[in-house]
Design a protein around this motif. Sequence first.
Motif, PDB file in Angstrom:
ATOM      1  N   GLU A 167      38.572  41.855  27.405  1.00  0.00           N
ATOM      2  CA  GLU A 167      39.285  42.047  26.143  1.00  0.00           C
ATOM      3  C   GLU A 167      40.542  41.187  26.051  1.00  0.00           C
ATOM      4  O   GLU A 167      41.030  40.894  24.957  1.00  0.00           O
ATOM      5  CB  GLU A 167      39.688  43.511  25.980  1.00  0.00           C
ATOM      6  N   LYS A 174      46.609  46.296  21.914  1.00  0.00           N
ATOM      7  CA  LYS A 174      46.157  46.996  20.712  1.00  0.00           C
ATOM      8  C   LYS A 174      47.038  48.210  20.417  1.00  0.00           C
ATOM      9  O   LYS A 174      47.660  48.788  21.330  1.00  0.00           O
ATOM     10  CB  LYS A 174      44.692  47.415  20.843  1.00  0.00           C
ATOM     11  N   GLN A 183      37.826  46.319  22.434  1.00  0.00           N
ATOM     12  CA  GLN A 183      37.844  45.135  21.582  1.00  0.00           C
ATOM     13  C   GLN A 183      36.677  44.222  22.001  1.00  0.00           C
ATOM     14  O   GLN A 183      35.911  44.538  22.912  1.00  0.00           O
ATOM     15  CB  GLN A 183      39.182  44.413  21.739  1.00  0.00           C
TER      16      GLN A 183
END
Length: 303
Positions: A167, A174, A183
């Motif tokens: 990710e 995030k 993600q």
Amino acid sequence: MMNAQEEHGEGARVIPLKAARPEPEPSGLERRLASGLAFLRRRIAGEYEVDEFGFDTEFNDSVLLPLARAFYEHWFRVELFGLENIPAEGGALIVANHSGTLPLDGIMLTVATHDHAHRDLRLLGADLIYQVPLLGHLSRKAGHTLACHADAGRLLNKGELVGVFPEGFKGVGKPFSERYRLQRFGRGGFVGTALRSNVPIIPCAIVGAEEIYPKIADLRPLARLLGLPYFPVTPTWPLLGPAGLLPLPSKWMIQFGEPMPLEEYDAASAEDPMTVFDITDHVRETVQQMLYDTLLRRGPAFF
């Protein structure tokens, strides 16, 4: 030969010789002090070794890991599951979710494999880490290296245990509202690396990192000014200043899934986009399901 009385006279008193006293055993503090001084002497004299990636096992074991271990054992109280899925030897690629605003999950994962699987984990890090002089230097001392196919392949081909967070910054940065939702796993570069080196992929779910710095906002203009992927605002940072850098003491769990062998594929499969996409998607779905299961097992975030 005269005895002692004859030599010194009839009434002489014989004084027995005292037995030699045994040397006292050094205390724990003395042993630690001696060990520390010997460590400093070796560092000053340059009497230590690093591998081709800069991994300094003595410095890692004596300085970096003890600091991380204090957080691992007493602050985050990490519990492990699935340790039997980590091979005792040979190359393997651990693929984990990434979160936490600051990447402490990688450090905790390193402690877990070192202390409980008895293997050094060689993490693949983003370019930004190695552009920061001190951070990049310490990262290499800890055995980690740049996330590139060449370095990853060399490590795996040497039989090392390698860790990757597909990710990247999108995962670690995030917002808190999207916690534990994976993600994108990039373009599947880690799958191509595993295929070329013919090593298994071990999915890994890390629960607990999402709560250490709950990201509630992102100061993007300031991030661009500083050349950072994001500039987080949390309930404690920057409101509390340096004190806001202390992570919240969430309860952590780390789950290692069953290895995904890739023997049915050959090295040429690494160049097939559909094969790489299918394996990447399968790994991502596996890690996501493991996250949900581990979240249920943990229960409350701080107890």
